[in-house]
Design a protein around this motif. Sequence first.
Motif, PDB file in Angstrom:
ATOM      1  N   LEU A  81     -10.919  16.171  -1.052  1.00 39.30           N
ATOM      2  CA  LEU A  81     -10.981  14.795  -0.574  1.00 39.30           C
ATOM      3  C   LEU A  81      -9.740  14.020  -1.012  1.00 39.30           C
ATOM      4  CD1 LEU A  81     -12.602  12.487   0.774  1.00 39.30           C
ATOM      5  CD2 LEU A  81     -13.583  12.031  -1.486  1.00 39.30           C
ATOM      6  N   TRP A  82      -9.374  14.200  -2.275  1.00 38.60           N
ATOM      7  CA  TRP A  82      -8.172  13.533  -2.800  1.00 38.60           C
ATOM      8  C   TRP A  82      -6.944  13.963  -1.986  1.00 38.60           C
ATOM      9  CZ3 TRP A  82      -4.014  16.140  -5.108  1.00 38.60           C
ATOM     10  CH2 TRP A  82      -3.020  15.326  -5.638  1.00 38.60           C
ATOM     11  N   ALA A  83      -6.834  15.248  -1.696  1.00 38.55           N
ATOM     12  CA  ALA A  83      -5.685  15.742  -0.926  1.00 38.55           C
ATOM     13  C   ALA A  83      -5.694  15.186   0.502  1.00 38.55           C
ATOM     14  CB  ALA A  83      -5.697  17.268  -0.901  1.00 38.55           C
ATOM     15  N   MET A  84      -6.889  15.061   1.086  1.00 38.84           N
ATOM     16  CA  MET A  84      -6.969  14.569   2.471  1.00 38.84           C
ATOM     17  C   MET A  84      -6.616  13.085   2.579  1.00 38.84           C
ATOM     18  SD  MET A  84     -10.190  16.661   4.147  1.00 38.84           S
ATOM     19  CE  MET A  84     -11.389  15.689   3.322  1.00 38.84           C
ATOM     20  N   VAL A  85      -6.890  12.310   1.531  1.00 40.05           N
ATOM     21  CA  VAL A  85      -6.559  10.880   1.614  1.00 40.05           C
ATOM     22  C   VAL A  85      -5.110  10.609   1.218  1.00 40.05           C
ATOM     23  CG1 VAL A  85      -8.944  10.129   1.268  1.00 40.05           C
ATOM     24  CG2 VAL A  85      -7.409  10.283  -0.705  1.00 40.05           C
ATOM     25  N   GLY A  86      -4.397  11.651   0.831  1.00 33.74           N
ATOM     26  CA  GLY A  86      -2.980  11.502   0.476  1.00 33.74           C
ATOM     27  C   GLY A  86      -2.159  10.821   1.559  1.00 33.74           C
ATOM     28  N   PRO A  87      -2.263  11.261   2.824  1.00 34.49           N
ATOM     29  CA  PRO A  87      -1.478  10.615   3.881  1.00 34.49           C
ATOM     30  C   PRO A  87      -1.854   9.138   4.073  1.00 34.49           C
ATOM     31  CG  PRO A  87      -2.310  12.749   4.626  1.00 34.49           C
ATOM     32  CD  PRO A  87      -2.941  12.467   3.306  1.00 34.49           C
ATOM     33  N   ILE A  88      -3.137   8.813   3.861  1.00 32.31           N
ATOM     34  CA  ILE A  88      -3.565   7.413   4.016  1.00 32.31           C
ATOM     35  C   ILE A  88      -2.863   6.530   2.985  1.00 32.31           C
ATOM     36  CG2 ILE A  88      -5.554   5.840   3.827  1.00 32.31           C
ATOM     37  CD1 ILE A  88      -7.297   8.239   4.789  1.00 32.31           C
ATOM     38  N   PHE A  89      -2.683   7.051   1.782  1.00 27.17           N
ATOM     39  CA  PHE A  89      -2.022   6.292   0.707  1.00 27.17           C
ATOM     40  C   PHE A  89      -0.541   6.622   0.608  1.00 27.17           C
ATOM     41  CE2 PHE A  89      -6.503   6.241  -0.530  1.00 27.17           C
ATOM     42  CZ  PHE A  89      -6.682   4.892  -0.777  1.00 27.17           C
ATOM     43  N   HIS A  90      -0.032   7.326   1.606  1.00 29.45           N
ATOM     44  CA  HIS A  90       1.385   7.688   1.686  1.00 29.45           C
ATOM     45  C   HIS A  90       1.842   8.440   0.430  1.00 29.45           C
ATOM     46  CE1 HIS A  90       1.517   5.228   5.265  1.00 29.45           C
ATOM     47  NE2 HIS A  90       1.024   4.199   4.570  1.00 29.45           N
ATOM     48  N   TYR A  91       0.947   9.249  -0.101  1.00 26.99           N
ATOM     49  CA  TYR A  91       1.241  10.061  -1.294  1.00 26.99           C
ATOM     50  C   TYR A  91       1.882   9.224  -2.398  1.00 26.99           C
ATOM     51  CZ  TYR A  91       0.404  13.757   2.097  1.00 26.99           C
ATOM     52  OH  TYR A  91      -0.156  14.557   3.070  1.00 26.99           O
ATOM     53  N   SER A  92       1.349   8.041  -2.584  1.00 27.82           N
ATOM     54  CA  SER A  92       1.916   7.091  -3.540  1.00 27.82           C
ATOM     55  C   SER A  92       1.716   7.557  -4.985  1.00 27.82           C
ATOM     56  CB  SER A  92       1.262   5.722  -3.365  1.00 27.82           C
ATOM     57  OG  SER A  92      -0.094   5.784  -3.778  1.00 27.82           O
ATOM     58  N   GLU A  93       2.408   6.866  -5.880  1.00 24.70           N
ATOM     59  CA  GLU A  93       2.260   7.161  -7.303  1.00 24.70           C
ATOM     60  C   GLU A  93       0.831   6.871  -7.759  1.00 24.70           C
ATOM     61  OE1 GLU A  93       5.186   5.442  -9.858  1.00 24.70           O
ATOM     62  OE2 GLU A  93       6.851   6.158  -8.627  1.00 24.70           O
ATOM     63  N   THR A  94       0.220   5.831  -7.221  1.00 24.36           N
ATOM     64  CA  THR A  94      -1.165   5.505  -7.581  1.00 24.36           C
ATOM     65  C   THR A  94      -2.101   6.626  -7.148  1.00 24.36           C
ATOM     66  OG1 THR A  94      -0.689   3.153  -7.342  1.00 24.36           O
ATOM     67  CG2 THR A  94      -3.003   3.809  -7.296  1.00 24.36           C
ATOM     68  N   TRP A  95      -1.869   7.154  -5.945  1.00 20.96           N
ATOM     69  CA  TRP A  95      -2.678   8.273  -5.446  1.00 20.96           C
ATOM     70  C   TRP A  95      -2.560   9.466  -6.396  1.00 20.96           C
ATOM     71  CZ3 TRP A  95      -0.648  12.975  -3.538  1.00 20.96           C
ATOM     72  CH2 TRP A  95      -1.580  13.811  -2.919  1.00 20.96           C
ATOM     73  N   GLN A  96      -1.361   9.774  -6.856  1.00 23.34           N
ATOM     74  CA  GLN A  96      -1.153  10.874  -7.793  1.00 23.34           C
ATOM     75  C   GLN A  96      -1.761  10.557  -9.166  1.00 23.34           C
ATOM     76  OE1 GLN A  96       2.961  12.092  -7.988  1.00 23.34           O
ATOM     77  NE2 GLN A  96       3.206  11.851  -5.774  1.00 23.34           N
ATOM     78  N   LEU A  97      -1.639   9.297  -9.573  1.00 24.01           N
ATOM     79  CA  LEU A  97      -2.156   8.879 -10.871  1.00 24.01           C
ATOM     80  C   LEU A  97      -3.673   9.031 -10.948  1.00 24.01           C
ATOM     81  CD1 LEU A  97      -1.234   7.712 -13.583  1.00 24.01           C
ATOM     82  CD2 LEU A  97      -1.613   5.433 -12.645  1.00 24.01           C
ATOM     83  N   VAL A  98      -4.359   8.798  -9.829  1.00 26.47           N
ATOM     84  CA  VAL A  98      -5.824   8.916  -9.810  1.00 26.47           C
ATOM     85  C   VAL A  98      -6.248  10.331 -10.208  1.00 26.47           C
ATOM     86  CG1 VAL A  98      -7.827   8.986  -8.266  1.00 26.47           C
ATOM     87  CG2 VAL A  98      -6.247   7.053  -8.180  1.00 26.47           C
ATOM     88  N   ILE A  99      -5.665  11.347  -9.586  1.00 22.64           N
ATOM     89  CA  ILE A  99      -6.066  12.727  -9.889  1.00 22.64           C
ATOM     90  C   ILE A  99      -5.585  13.142 -11.272  1.00 22.64           C
ATOM     91  CG2 ILE A  99      -4.126  14.003  -8.881  1.00 22.64           C
ATOM     92  CD1 ILE A  99      -7.790  14.987  -8.440  1.00 22.64           C
ATOM     93  N   ASN A 100      -4.368  12.732 -11.629  1.00 20.42           N
ATOM     94  CA  ASN A 100      -3.833  13.100 -12.945  1.00 20.42           C
ATOM     95  C   ASN A 100      -4.673  12.500 -14.072  1.00 20.42           C
ATOM     96  OD1 ASN A 100      -1.770  14.576 -11.808  1.00 20.42           O
ATOM     97  ND2 ASN A 100      -0.273  12.921 -11.959  1.00 20.42           N
ATOM     98  N   THR A 101      -4.992  11.235 -13.976  1.00 25.21           N
ATOM     99  CA  THR A 101      -5.782  10.575 -15.011  1.00 25.21           C
ATOM    100  C   THR A 101      -7.191  11.138 -15.062  1.00 25.21           C
ATOM    101  OG1 THR A 101      -4.480   8.564 -14.708  1.00 25.21           O
ATOM    102  CG2 THR A 101      -6.568   8.337 -15.863  1.00 25.21           C
ATOM    103  N   SER A 102      -7.807  11.324 -13.914  1.00 18.94           N
ATOM    104  CA  SER A 102      -9.170  11.858 -13.865  1.00 18.94           C
ATOM    105  C   SER A 102      -9.258  13.236 -14.500  1.00 18.94           C
ATOM    106  CB  SER A 102      -9.664  11.947 -12.417  1.00 18.94           C
ATOM    107  OG  SER A 102      -9.625  10.685 -11.812  1.00 18.94           O
TER     108      SER A 102
END
Length: 154
Positions: free
Chosen positions: A39-60
């Motif tokens: 799910l996280w990977a699929m929403v990547g394009p919606i968030f333009h693979y932003s740093e926040t998008w990456q931070l969500v998975i890294n922090t979690s």
Amino acid sequence: MSDSSHSSKNSFFGRFAEQITKYSGSTAVFVGAVALVLLWAMVGPIFHYSETWQLVINTSTTIITFLMVFLIQRAQNKDSLVLHLKLNELIAATKGASNRLINAQDFSEEEIRLIHQFYCLLADKAKADNDLGETHSIEEAEDNHHEKLAAHRE
């Protein structure tokens, strides 16, 4: 704090930690984790693979891993202690077994290496015997060791 309230807190935490450990090792949790990553990977394009998008998975994953390390270590410590208790019971109950191996987990590395050498001697004796049912003790291995040392000194 009284002993009874202290033990009830420990037992609550013990039960809680055990349930989390069992649950986290289930197929359902694994499938759920894979689904969340997909799910996280699929929403990547919606968030333009932003740093926040990456931070969500890294922090979690970092937080989950950090907490799970302690739960896994707790479970492993308990399992190890139970295994030692069972082995101690077998040693204590077995006629001819060397009782000095009870609580061997508390021995120093040097003591463990020395006992390992004795068991290597036992293995050598077993190889030399044609009778698979022949048994030897650590004391016999120790006597052989002393005999070898005396022979080398002569």
